[in-house]
Design an enzyme around this catalytic site. Structure first.
Site, PDB file in Angstrom:
ATOM      1  N   ARG A   1      27.229 -45.430  32.017  1.00 45.60           N
ATOM      2  CA  ARG A   1      27.998 -44.324  32.590  1.00 45.60           C
ATOM      3  C   ARG A   1      29.325 -44.286  31.837  1.00 45.60           C
ATOM      4  NH1 ARG A   1      23.519 -42.659  34.128  1.00 45.60           N
ATOM      5  NH2 ARG A   1      22.748 -43.065  36.241  1.00 45.60           N
TER       6      ARG A   1
ATOM      7  N   ASP B   1      15.307 -46.039  37.075  1.00 43.32           N
ATOM      8  CA  ASP B   1      15.267 -47.132  38.040  1.00 43.32           C
ATOM      9  C   ASP B   1      13.836 -47.403  38.483  1.00 43.32           C
ATOM     10  OD1 ASP B   1      18.080 -46.865  37.893  1.00 43.32           O
ATOM     11  OD2 ASP B   1      18.023 -45.357  39.475  1.00 43.32           O
TER      12      ASP B   1
ATOM     13  N   GLY C   1       7.933 -40.514  26.887  1.00 46.32           N
ATOM     14  CA  GLY C   1       7.282 -41.781  27.164  1.00 46.32           C
ATOM     15  C   GLY C   1       8.159 -42.999  26.980  1.00 46.32           C
TER      16      GLY C   1
ATOM     17  N   TYR D   1      33.633 -41.761  42.259  1.00 45.76           N
ATOM     18  CA  TYR D   1      34.817 -42.044  43.058  1.00 45.76           C
ATOM     19  C   TYR D   1      34.705 -43.500  43.496  1.00 45.76           C
ATOM     20  CZ  TYR D   1      35.428 -37.044  42.885  1.00 45.76           C
ATOM     21  OH  TYR D   1      35.598 -35.757  42.426  1.00 45.76           O
TER      22      TYR D   1
ATOM     23  N   ALA E   1      14.601 -41.911  37.913  1.00 42.97           N
ATOM     24  CA  ALA E   1      13.416 -42.133  37.076  1.00 42.97           C
ATOM     25  C   ALA E   1      13.505 -43.455  36.313  1.00 42.97           C
ATOM     26  CB  ALA E   1      13.236 -40.974  36.108  1.00 42.97           C
TER      27      ALA E   1
ATOM     28  N   ASN F   1      18.267 -48.100  43.863  1.00 42.45           N
ATOM     29  CA  ASN F   1      16.996 -47.390  43.661  1.00 42.45           C
ATOM     30  C   ASN F   1      15.904 -48.332  43.180  1.00 42.45           C
ATOM     31  OD1 ASN F   1      18.331 -44.996  44.307  1.00 42.45           O
ATOM     32  ND2 ASN F   1      18.691 -44.448  42.165  1.00 42.45           N
TER      33      ASN F   1
END
Length: 306
Positions: free
Chosen positions: A158, A243, A215, A99, A241, A33
Site C-alpha cells: 500500500r 488474500d 493467473g 485512516y 482476491a 481476509n
C-alpha cells in the site's frame, strides 16, 4: 493450526460513482481476509492481532468466529478501528486510502508463545508498515522462522502508507531469510523492483506471483517456473482476491502435509499445478461477488482431489 498475524480493519466501500457516493462498511484487512478464508475452507486457524473495543472491533471478531477462527490470541484496546476507504475502477480493481493515526492495531505486541500445534504463520499488508506494531510483527516472523515454522509473506504493498519507499524495500529484503513462501502480485513485484529469482536466493523456498485474470506463476529454488491461467468469471470487484489466494495456498499445502521447504521442493509439476488451479478457482469465486467474500470448502472441493 495456521496462525494469521496482521491487521483487521473496516473497508468503506462506495456503492456508486463519484467522491460522495454512499459508503458501506465491510470487514477487511489483508490478514483478516486470509484468516476468514482459511476458516471457511476448514483449516484450523487462529488470528493474532490487536483490535479495538469499539463496535467495529466487535464486528470484526464476530466475523472471525463465524468462520471458525480462534480469536483467543487477539489483543484488545480502547483506540479506534483502522478505516480504509476503497475506490473501485471500471474493471473492479480496488484502491485504498487509509485512516490509521492512533488506531488499535498499530499497538500490537509480539506474543510470548503461539497456539499449541501451530505449523505455519502468515504475515503481510499494513501491519508490516505501521509502527510500532510493524516491528512487533517482524519480531514474531523471525521468532517463528527460528522455531522452524513455515512462514508465508504477502507484502500487499500500500504505497500511500509507505513514507520512504527505499527503506521499505530494504526492510522487505531483510525479511526474506525468514520466509518460506513469498506470494505477491505482479504490481507489487514491479513496485519492489526485484525479481523472483533474486528473492529465492535470499531465502524463500518458493515465490508465487499473481497476475489478476491472467493467473498465477510459481518460481522454485530448483529453477522451476510454472504458470496456470486464471478462471474466467464476471468480476464484481477484486477485493480480497489476493488474500483468498494466500488462504488457498496454505490450505492446500496443509492438506498435502507440505508445510516445509522440503515438501515444497517435492511438490513437482503436478502438485504445483493442482495447487495453483485450486487457488485460482478460489480467487475467481471471491471476485464474482461484492467485497471480500471468500468461498467455503463446499464450493471448491478438496485441493488433494484436483
Amino acid at each position: 493450526m495456521i496462525v494469521v498475524a496482521g491487521e483487521a480493519l473496516i473497508d468503506l466501500v462506495p456503492q456508486g460513482p463519484g467522491a460522495l457516493a454512499h459508503l458501506k462498511p465491510a470487514l477487511g484487512g489483508g490478514p483478516y481476509n486470509t484468516a476468514v478464508a482459511l476458516g471457511r475452507l476448514g483449516s484450523p486457524t487462529a488470528f493474532c492481532s490487536r483490535t479495538s473495543d469499539d463496535a467495529f472491533g466487535e464486528a470484526l471478531l464476530d466475523g472471525l468466529r463465524r468462520a471458525g477462527v480462534d480469536v483467543s490470541r487477539v489483543q484488545r484496546g480502547p483506540e479506534p478501528t483502522t478505516l480504509a476507504v476503497a475506490t473501485i475502477d471500471g474493471a473492479g480493481s480496488a484502491a485504498y486510502s487509509f485512516y490509521v493515526d492512533g488506531t488499535a492495531d498499530r499497538l500490537f505486541t509480539a506474543p510470548a508463545t503461539l497456539p499449541a500445534g501451530t505449523r505455519a504463520v502468515s504475515f503481510g499488508t499494513c501491519s508490516l508498515v505501521l509502527e510500532p506494531g510493524a516491528s512487533a510483527y517482524e519480531e514474531l516472523m523471525r521468532t517463528a522462522a527460528g522455531q522452524g515454522l513455515f512462514t508465508a509473506l504477502d507484502p500487499n504493498v500500500r504505497a500511500g502508507l509507505i513514507p520512504d519507499a527505499d527503506a521499505y524495500r530494504a526492510r522487505f529484503e531483510s525479511w526474506l531469510p525468514s520466509v518460506t513462501l513469498l506470494k505477491l502480485s505482479a504490481e507489487d513485484a514491479a513496485w519492489l523492483g526485484g525479481s523472483p529469482r533474486e528473492w529465492l536466493a535470499a531465502g524463500p523456498a518458493a515465490v508465487v506471483v499473481t497476475r489478476g485474470g491472467d493467473g498465477l506463476t510459481v518460481f522454485t529454488r530448483d529453477g522451476g517456473e510454472l504458470s496456470v491461467p486464471g478462471e474466467k468469471v464476471d468480476v464484481v470487484d477484486t477485493i480480497g482476491a489476493g488474500d483468498t489466494v494466500n488462504a488457498a495456498l496454505l490450505h492446500g499445502l496443509a492438506a498435502r502435509d507440505a508445510l516445509s521447504p522440503e515438501a515444497l521442493a517435492a511438490l513437482g509439476t503436478e502438485g504445483w499445478t493442482r495447487l495453483l488451479r485450486f487457488a485460482a478457482r478460489a480467487a475467481a469465486i471471491t471476485c464474482s461477488r461484492a467485497g471480500a467474500e471468500p468461498p467455503y470448502a463446499a464450493e471448491l472441493g478438496e485441493p488433494t482431489a484436483l
